[in-house]
Write a protein that holds these residues in place. Structure first.
Motif, short mmCIF file in Angstrom:
data_model
loop_
_atom_site.label_atom_id
_atom_site.label_comp_id
_atom_site.label_asym_id
_atom_site.label_seq_id
_atom_site.Cartn_x
_atom_site.Cartn_y
_atom_site.Cartn_z
N LEU A 1 78.08 -3.64 16.52
CA LEU A 1 77.59 -4.94 16.95
C LEU A 1 76.35 -4.73 17.80
CD1 LEU A 1 81.01 -6.50 18.04
CD2 LEU A 1 79.69 -7.08 15.98
N HIS A 2 75.31 -5.49 17.54
CA HIS A 2 74.04 -5.32 18.22
C HIS A 2 73.88 -6.42 19.27
CE1 HIS A 2 72.95 -2.22 15.35
NE2 HIS A 2 73.41 -3.02 14.40
N VAL A 3 73.64 -6.00 20.50
CA VAL A 3 73.57 -6.90 21.65
C VAL A 3 72.12 -7.02 22.11
CG1 VAL A 3 74.27 -7.22 24.06
CG2 VAL A 3 75.90 -6.27 22.40
N ASP A 4 71.67 -8.26 22.25
CA ASP A 4 70.37 -8.54 22.85
C ASP A 4 70.55 -9.80 23.67
OD1 ASP A 4 67.76 -9.07 23.59
OD2 ASP A 4 66.90 -8.65 21.62
N ARG A 5 70.71 -9.63 24.96
CA ARG A 5 71.21 -10.73 25.80
C ARG A 5 70.48 -10.77 27.13
NH1 ARG A 5 73.72 -14.41 28.40
NH2 ARG A 5 75.94 -14.87 28.04
N PHE A 6 70.01 -11.95 27.51
CA PHE A 6 69.48 -12.16 28.86
C PHE A 6 70.41 -13.11 29.60
CE2 PHE A 6 67.10 -14.85 31.84
CZ PHE A 6 66.63 -13.87 32.71
N ALA A 7 70.70 -12.78 30.85
CA ALA A 7 71.53 -13.64 31.70
C ALA A 7 70.83 -13.85 33.02
CB ALA A 7 72.90 -13.01 31.92
N PRO A 8 70.64 -15.11 33.46
CA PRO A 8 69.91 -15.36 34.70
C PRO A 8 70.69 -15.00 35.96
CG PRO A 8 70.67 -17.42 33.72
CD PRO A 8 70.96 -16.35 32.73
N SER B 1 73.41 -11.13 42.73
CA SER B 1 73.59 -11.73 41.40
C SER B 1 72.25 -11.92 40.69
CB SER B 1 74.32 -13.06 41.54
OG SER B 1 75.58 -12.89 42.14
N ILE B 2 71.62 -10.81 40.35
CA ILE B 2 70.27 -10.85 39.80
C ILE B 2 70.30 -11.13 38.29
CG2 ILE B 2 69.41 -9.26 41.55
CD1 ILE B 2 69.46 -7.06 39.39
N PRO B 3 69.17 -11.55 37.71
CA PRO B 3 69.07 -11.66 36.26
C PRO B 3 69.08 -10.27 35.62
CG PRO B 3 67.29 -12.87 37.38
CD PRO B 3 67.94 -12.00 38.40
N LEU B 4 69.69 -10.18 34.44
CA LEU B 4 69.74 -8.92 33.70
C LEU B 4 69.39 -9.14 32.23
CD1 LEU B 4 72.94 -6.95 34.85
CD2 LEU B 4 70.57 -6.60 35.58
N LYS B 5 68.74 -8.14 31.67
CA LYS B 5 68.49 -8.07 30.24
C LYS B 5 69.30 -6.89 29.71
CE LYS B 5 66.12 -8.82 26.32
NZ LYS B 5 66.26 -10.05 25.51
N LEU B 6 70.15 -7.16 28.70
CA LEU B 6 71.04 -6.15 28.13
C LEU B 6 70.72 -5.99 26.65
CD1 LEU B 6 74.38 -7.52 29.66
CD2 LEU B 6 72.87 -5.81 30.66
N VAL B 7 70.37 -4.79 26.25
CA VAL B 7 70.04 -4.53 24.85
C VAL B 7 70.72 -3.23 24.42
CG1 VAL B 7 68.21 -4.11 23.17
CG2 VAL B 7 67.79 -5.66 25.11
N GLY B 8 71.39 -3.25 23.27
CA GLY B 8 72.03 -2.04 22.76
C GLY B 8 72.97 -2.37 21.63
N SER B 9 73.83 -1.42 21.30
CA SER B 9 74.81 -1.65 20.25
C SER B 9 76.11 -0.96 20.63
CB SER B 9 74.31 -1.14 18.90
OG SER B 9 74.24 0.27 18.88
#
Length: 387
Positions: free
Chosen positions: A142-149, A203-211
């Motif tokens: 599963l490929h994850v590309d997610r931004f969370a504020p 509680s900072i914003p994060l960018k998560l990318v991977g599989s």
């Protein structure tokens, strides 16, 4: 495997002492309470809800509530970090499949893994039942590309539970929950964290990318709404409310110790009807929240179906009431002791920090949003069946 006796109260006190020792600095500098997290690992309280057969403490929802109150007395950010982690662990315990279940619970049980929740998105806030970013799969991964504020403690997490739109979903309401270890992702933070309160939650914003391997989905694809109704929302409302109650109770305790001490007896007229009335109101608010919290905890433990309207209404009422009344109780205390001990940062009562921290409570999944949901739920229960 039989469990060795564990004194959860003593373990909670250990973490609370560490949290309180560093609370002034972590609040001032808006930094994550790394020392308290280290103690949560050392005490294995990160594995509180992990079954004994997987090396955990085999604790209960009631234990999460008790420890949330205790840690909230010391530092609301630490208590929130802990109870939100427990929410994530509860989902893993209930819904993770093998081989992920045994592997992850083993690490959690030993205090080796701190889990962060990734549910917010820029377009929907913290709404749990929809997702914008989609998972993509090739059958094995599963490929994850997610931004969370907002990701509480995300920069320090060992793993993440992430909500995303299911592969091939036709609707944003087809949401999946997927686990990813930090080593499986490229994790990057963006922006500074300078809030009014809850400063140590980082509680900072994060960018998560991977599989990740396909088996790391928690539950079935598209079935996260069930996890939300039975675990995420109930555990959030219980854990948050315990945290807020502990913070307000700690504030009241510090005020009462001040009033009863040598300085207080000189400075305050403890026979004042106005002072006594304000103390009474603060205590009344906290006793009311405590009673509602215990009733809701019993319901989560015993109810066969948490999705029915009267149970949903009770849990939402707990969150709304705790957010409003704990904040109001601290307001009462500030009015009771005045400028020196109610408003200044260097007061031993720490009312100024408690007020700032508790101001977030009504915004942490907005009370307004819950009232709208409750209005609709009330229409589905014309008999008004009280839990």
């Amino acid at each position: 495997m039989s469990a060795e006796p564990v004194d959860l109260t003593e373990l909670g006190d250990r973490v609370a002492r560490v949290a309180e020792e560093h609370a002034t600095r972590t609040d001032r500098d808006a930094v994550f309470p790394a020392e308290a997290l280290a103690e949560l690992r050392a005490t294995r309280l990160l594995g509180l809800l992990v079954p004994v057969e997987h090396g955990g403490l085999g604790g209960t929802t009631e234990d999460v509530v008790d420890l949330g109150i205790r840690l909230g007395r010391a530092d609301m950010s630490v208590a929130m970090i802990f109870t939100m982690h427990c929410q994530q662990v509860a989902a893993v315990v209930r819904h993770a499949a093998e081989p992920l279940r045994s592997q992850l619970l083993g690490r959690l049980g030993q205090g080796q893994e701190y889990l962060a929740s990734v549910t917010t998105e820029a377009g929907k806030g913290g709404h749990l039942l929809s997702a914008e970013a989609a998972l993509h799969g090739d059958g094995s991964r599963l490929h994850v590309d997610r931004f969370a504020p907002i990701v509480t403690g995300g920069a320090h997490a060992d793993g993440f539970l992430i909500t995303m739109r299911s592969p091939d979903a036709e609707s944003p309401n087809e949401v999946s929950l997927v686990y990813a270890h930090r080593d499986q992702l490229d994790v990057s933070g963006s922006g500074d964290w300078q809030p009014m309160g809850m400063r140590a939650s980082h509680s900072i914003p994060l960018k998560l990318v991977g599989s990740v391997p396909a088996h790391q989905v928690i539950g079935q694809h598209g079935k996260f709404p069930e996890i939300s109704t039975t675990i995420f929302a109930p555990m959030a409302h219980l854990g948050w409310s315990a945290t807020w109650l502990g913070t307000a109770a700690g504030a009241l305790s510090r005020v009462l110790r001040l009033l009863r001490g040598p300085e207080g007896r000189k400075r305050f007229d403890v026979g004042s009807e106005l002072l006594l009335t304000r103390l009474s109101r603060a205590r009344q608010r906290l006793d009311g929240v405590h009673a509602l919290l215990r009733r809701a905890t019993d319901t989560v433990r015993d109810a066969l179906d948490l999705s029915v309207p009267n149970h949903q209404l009770l849990l939402n009422a707990l969150k709304i009431t705790a957010a409003e009344q704990c904040h109001a109780a601290v307001q009462d205390l500030i009015d009771a002791v005045g400028l020196r001990h109610g408003y200044l940062k260097d007061s031993p009562t720490r009312l100024e920090q408690a007020l700032r921290d508790l101001r977030s409570a009504s915004l942490n999944y907005s009370n307004d949003r819950l009232h709208l949901a409750d209005g609709r739920l009330a229409l589905l229960d014309p008999e008004v069946r009280l839990v």
